[in-house]
Enzyme design. Structure first.
Site, mmCIF file in Angstrom:
data_model
loop_
_atom_site.group_PDB
_atom_site.id
_atom_site.type_symbol
_atom_site.label_atom_id
_atom_site.label_comp_id
_atom_site.label_asym_id
_atom_site.label_seq_id
_atom_site.Cartn_x
_atom_site.Cartn_y
_atom_site.Cartn_z
ATOM 1 C CB ALA A 63 15.029 -25.873 5.996
ATOM 2 N N GLY A 108 13.428 -30.184 3.617
ATOM 3 C CA GLY A 108 13.219 -30.614 5.005
ATOM 4 C C GLY A 108 11.887 -31.315 5.225
ATOM 5 C CD GLU A 111 16.448 -33.019 4.275
ATOM 6 O OE1 GLU A 111 15.991 -31.884 4.526
ATOM 7 O OE2 GLU A 111 17.656 -33.233 4.089
ATOM 8 C CD GLU A 131 17.218 -30.059 0.140
ATOM 9 O OE1 GLU A 131 17.071 -30.745 -0.901
ATOM 10 O OE2 GLU A 131 16.652 -30.317 1.209
HETATM 11 N N1 CAA Z 1 10.929 -21.373 3.306
HETATM 12 C C1 CAA Z 1 10.380 -20.167 3.593
HETATM 13 N N2 CAA Z 1 9.185 -19.790 3.120
HETATM 14 C C2 CAA Z 1 8.528 -20.641 2.309
HETATM 15 C C3 CAA Z 1 9.045 -21.907 1.972
HETATM 16 C C4 CAA Z 1 10.305 -22.261 2.510
HETATM 17 N N3 CAA Z 1 10.871 -23.447 2.301
HETATM 18 N N4 CAA Z 1 8.184 -22.519 1.150
HETATM 19 C C5 CAA Z 1 7.154 -21.686 0.998
HETATM 20 N N5 CAA Z 1 7.340 -20.552 1.680
HETATM 21 C C6 CAA Z 1 6.473 -19.376 1.782
HETATM 22 C C7 CAA Z 1 6.578 -18.505 0.525
HETATM 23 O O1 CAA Z 1 7.710 -17.652 0.621
HETATM 24 C C8 CAA Z 1 5.267 -17.772 0.559
HETATM 25 O O2 CAA Z 1 5.365 -16.736 1.508
HETATM 26 P P1 CAA Z 1 4.753 -15.270 1.146
HETATM 27 O O3 CAA Z 1 3.288 -15.506 0.963
HETATM 28 O O4 CAA Z 1 5.083 -14.449 2.349
HETATM 29 O O5 CAA Z 1 5.412 -14.844 -0.125
HETATM 30 C C9 CAA Z 1 4.321 -18.799 1.131
HETATM 31 O O6 CAA Z 1 5.124 -19.786 1.777
HETATM 32 C C10 CAA Z 1 3.502 -19.505 0.053
HETATM 33 O O7 CAA Z 1 4.405 -20.037 -0.892
HETATM 34 P P2 CAA Z 1 4.275 -19.777 -2.485
HETATM 35 O O8 CAA Z 1 3.609 -18.476 -2.747
HETATM 36 O O9 CAA Z 1 5.614 -20.000 -3.090
HETATM 37 O O10 CAA Z 1 3.254 -20.959 -2.871
HETATM 38 P P3 CAA Z 1 3.139 -21.715 -4.270
HETATM 39 O O11 CAA Z 1 1.917 -22.545 -4.185
HETATM 40 O O12 CAA Z 1 3.272 -20.750 -5.401
HETATM 41 O O13 CAA Z 1 4.441 -22.660 -4.325
HETATM 42 C C11 CAA Z 1 5.997 -24.262 -3.454
HETATM 43 C C12 CAA Z 1 4.557 -23.721 -3.432
HETATM 44 C C13 CAA Z 1 6.263 -24.935 -4.816
HETATM 45 C C14 CAA Z 1 6.124 -25.286 -2.354
HETATM 46 C C15 CAA Z 1 6.990 -23.096 -3.257
HETATM 47 O O14 CAA Z 1 6.586 -22.346 -2.115
HETATM 48 C C16 CAA Z 1 8.399 -23.538 -3.040
HETATM 49 O O15 CAA Z 1 9.061 -23.895 -3.998
HETATM 50 N N6 CAA Z 1 8.868 -23.492 -1.783
HETATM 51 C C17 CAA Z 1 10.247 -23.822 -1.462
HETATM 52 C C18 CAA Z 1 10.462 -25.315 -1.501
HETATM 53 C C19 CAA Z 1 11.907 -25.637 -1.237
HETATM 54 O O16 CAA Z 1 12.786 -25.276 -1.996
HETATM 55 N N7 CAA Z 1 12.161 -26.352 -0.128
HETATM 56 C C20 CAA Z 1 13.491 -26.733 0.259
HETATM 57 C C21 CAA Z 1 14.070 -25.731 1.206
HETATM 58 S S1 CAA Z 1 15.786 -26.024 1.500
HETATM 59 C C22 CAA Z 1 15.816 -27.215 2.723
HETATM 60 O O17 CAA Z 1 14.806 -27.774 3.113
HETATM 61 C C23 CAA Z 1 17.180 -27.516 3.243
HETATM 62 C C24 CAA Z 1 17.296 -28.698 4.106
HETATM 63 O O18 CAA Z 1 17.390 -29.822 3.651
HETATM 64 C C25 CAA Z 1 17.387 -28.528 5.554
#
Ligand code: CAA
Length: 258
Positions: A63, A108, A111, A131
């Site tokens: 998400a 998500g 999920e 999360e």
């Molecule tokens: N939400 C918003 N933006 C996200 C995102 C997310 N979940 N995941 C990645 N992005 C964005 C980053 O912010 C980045 O944007 P910018 O270029 O504008 O900075 C872009 O995507 C590329 O991401 P990274 O530079 O971080 O890429 P990476 O290769 O270095 O890392 C990754 C990849 C390990 C997937 C890392 O992006 C990451 O950890 N993302 C978050 C993953 C996460 O925590 N997901 C769970 C979200 S909570 C949820 O899902 C709740 C629920 O159950 C409903």
């Protein structure tokens, strides 16, 4: 509806979550577009769906954290419901849905794959529920579906530790059915979809319903659900056709979803 692409290949529909700049993270707009894309699927002619993510790196990275970062309690709950409603639509969709997980499937992303009927993935796929490291619980069904799909103990370990796992580990714990080199993932998904699509659609759809509904109830009720699904196939054109082809020793079958 540029956040979700929809392509039809014969009688197979391919939905692609298309927000590669944010690794296909699910914000409200993407969820709305996905909901609308599902509504637009022609369930009369399409026999199987594939769900995947745009780009080579990510299926869905979760998400949208930026959108969630300032939500109030009430807004957080509403955002959870929004995702849950769309994912439940996938889970109860009349057609089988194959998740072709082509990279990150976090939060998500994991999920949404679990709301699909079948998961296959590429070797570079990464699964996880990160999360609790963000100060929240999984919010789009992760606490419920992961525990049902793998085991409560494994689900709790993954969710409490927020540890990501590789494609091979996801395969070992039964979260995915198969792992492919990246370039072979979509051909494999399409081949599986075609092998589903060639079967009698009413029967396949009734199987999905019976398995899903039966898993949520006691065995006596579940068996009755199957009896109804089984009985419902009789007198259909496709039941006559399938059995007729067997009895006539005929290989070709003309299933028409009637
Ligand atoms: N939400 C918003 N933006 C996200 C995102 C997310 N979940 N995941 C990645 N992005 C964005 C980053 O912010 C980045 O944007 P910018 O270029 O504008 O900075 C872009 O995507 C590329 O991401 P990274 O530079 O971080 O890429 P990476 O290769 O270095 O890392 C990754 C990849 C390990 C997937 C890392 O992006 C990451 O950890 N993302 C978050 C993953 C996460 O925590 N997901 C769970 C979200 S909570 C949820 O899902 C709740 C629920 O159950 C409903």
């Amino acid at each position: 509806m540029s956040n979700v692409l929809y392509e039809v290949k014969g009688n197979i529909g391919i939905l692609t979550i298309n927000r590669p700049k944010a690794l296909n993270a699910l914000n409200s707009e993407v969820l709305n577009d996905l909901d609308a894309a599902l509504d637009a699927v022609d369930v009369e002619t399409i026999r199987c769906l594939i769900l995947t993510g745009a780009g080579e790196k990510s299926f869905v990275a979760g998400a949208d954290i930026a959108e969630m970062s300032t939500l109030t309690k009430a807004e957080g709950e509403a955002f959870g419901k929004k995702g849950n409603d769309v994912f439940r639509k996938i889970e109860t969709f009349p057609l089988p849905v194959i998740a072709a997980v082509n990279g990150f499937a976090l939060g998500g992303g994991c999920e949404i794959s679990m709301s699909c009927d079948i998961r296959i993935c590429s070797e570079n796929a990464v699964f996880g529920q990160p999360e609790v490291g963000l100060g929240i619980t999984p919010g789009f069904g992760g606490t419920q579906r992961l525990a049902r799909l793998v085991s409560p103990g494994m689900a709790k370990q993954l969710i409490y530790t927020a540890r990501n796992i590789t494609a091979q580990e996801a395969y070992r714990i039964g979260l995915v059915n198969a792992v492919y080199p990246a370039e072979e993932l979509m051909p494999a998904a399409e081949k599986m979809a075609a092998s589903i699509a060639k079967n009698a659609p009413i029967a396949v759809r009734n199987c999905k319903k019976a398995i899903n509904e039966g898993l949520q109830t006691d065995i006596d009720t579940a068996i009755v659900i199957e009896e109804k699904a089984f009985g419902d196939c009789f007198e259909t054109h496709d039941q006559r056709e399938g059995m007729g082809a067997f009895l006539e020793k005929r290989k070709e079958k003309n299933f028409i979803n009637k």
